[in-house]
Design a protein around this motif. Structure first.
Motif, PDB file in Angstrom:
ATOM      1  N   VAL A 150       0.832  -1.199   0.000  1.00 52.42           N
ATOM      2  CA  VAL A 150       0.000   0.000   0.000  1.00 52.42           C
ATOM      3  C   VAL A 150       0.869   1.252   0.000  1.00 52.42           C
ATOM      4  N   VAL A 151       1.919   1.262   0.810  1.00 58.11           N
ATOM      5  CA  VAL A 151       2.836   2.407   0.849  1.00 58.11           C
ATOM      6  C   VAL A 151       3.501   2.592  -0.511  1.00 58.11           C
ATOM      7  N   ALA A 152       3.885   1.505  -1.145  1.00 56.83           N
ATOM      8  CA  ALA A 152       4.529   1.596  -2.456  1.00 56.83           C
ATOM      9  C   ALA A 152       3.571   2.182  -3.490  1.00 56.83           C
ATOM     10  N   VAL A 153       2.311   1.781  -3.465  1.00 53.62           N
ATOM     11  CA  VAL A 153       1.330   2.324  -4.403  1.00 53.62           C
ATOM     12  C   VAL A 153       1.123   3.811  -4.153  1.00 53.62           C
ATOM     13  N   ILE A 154       1.008   4.213  -2.924  1.00 57.38           N
ATOM     14  CA  ILE A 154       0.809   5.630  -2.591  1.00 57.38           C
ATOM     15  C   ILE A 154       2.015   6.454  -3.028  1.00 57.38           C
ATOM     16  N   THR A 182       4.182   5.696  -5.367  1.00 56.05           N
ATOM     17  CA  THR A 182       4.226   5.701  -6.838  1.00 56.05           C
ATOM     18  C   THR A 182       3.261   6.739  -7.398  1.00 56.05           C
ATOM     19  N   GLN A 183       2.055   6.785  -6.860  1.00 57.21           N
ATOM     20  CA  GLN A 183       1.079   7.775  -7.330  1.00 57.21           C
ATOM     21  C   GLN A 183       1.550   9.197  -7.021  1.00 57.21           C
ATOM     22  N   ALA A 184       2.164   9.398  -5.858  1.00 54.02           N
ATOM     23  CA  ALA A 184       2.664  10.728  -5.500  1.00 54.02           C
ATOM     24  C   ALA A 184       3.784  11.149  -6.449  1.00 54.02           C
ATOM     25  N   ILE A 185       4.684  10.241  -6.745  1.00 54.97           N
ATOM     26  CA  ILE A 185       5.789  10.559  -7.655  1.00 54.97           C
ATOM     27  C   ILE A 185       5.254  10.832  -9.057  1.00 54.97           C
ATOM     28  N   GLN A 186       4.289  10.077  -9.515  1.00 52.36           N
ATOM     29  CA  GLN A 186       3.693  10.326 -10.836  1.00 52.36           C
ATOM     30  C   GLN A 186       3.008  11.695 -10.876  1.00 52.36           C
ATOM     31  N   GLY A 187       2.341  12.055  -9.789  1.00 50.87           N
ATOM     32  CA  GLY A 187       1.699  13.368  -9.718  1.00 50.87           C
ATOM     33  C   GLY A 187       2.712  14.494  -9.769  1.00 50.87           C
ATOM     34  N   VAL A 188       3.828  14.333  -9.071  1.00 49.16           N
ATOM     35  CA  VAL A 188       4.874  15.352  -9.081  1.00 49.16           C
ATOM     36  C   VAL A 188       5.503  15.438 -10.465  1.00 49.16           C
TER      37      VAL A 188
END
Length: 77
Positions: free
Chosen positions: A59-63, A65-71
């Motif tokens: 779950v932490v890895a998915v969160i 990954t999504q944060a890095i993609q957003g940035v």
């Protein structure tokens, strides 16, 4: 030769001693079974704990990954 004392005085103690020994054996078997069950339960808990931590890390890895993609989407190109 005959031993001293009456057999009626000794027999009740022998029966009591045999019952005590039988009770000790039964208790030993019961405790060994309880110990085996506890070992199995501990093993199951350890496996469950590993799965739980893997889920948390996933779950932490998915969160992240999504944060890095957003940035990366809003970063200047």
């Amino acid at each position: 030769m005959a031993e001293g004392g009456s057999r009626y005085l000794k027999e009740p103690f022998e029966v009591h001693e045999q019952r005590f020994e039988a009770t000790e054996k039964i208790m030993e078997l019961q405790f060994s079974q309880v110990e085996k069950r506890l070992v199995r339960i501990e093993t199951m808990i350890e496996g469950l704990e590993k799965r739980l931590w893997m889920t948390v890390y996933g779950v932490v890895a998915v969160i992240l990954t999504q944060a890095i993609q957003g940035v990366l989407e809003y970063a200047p190109k």
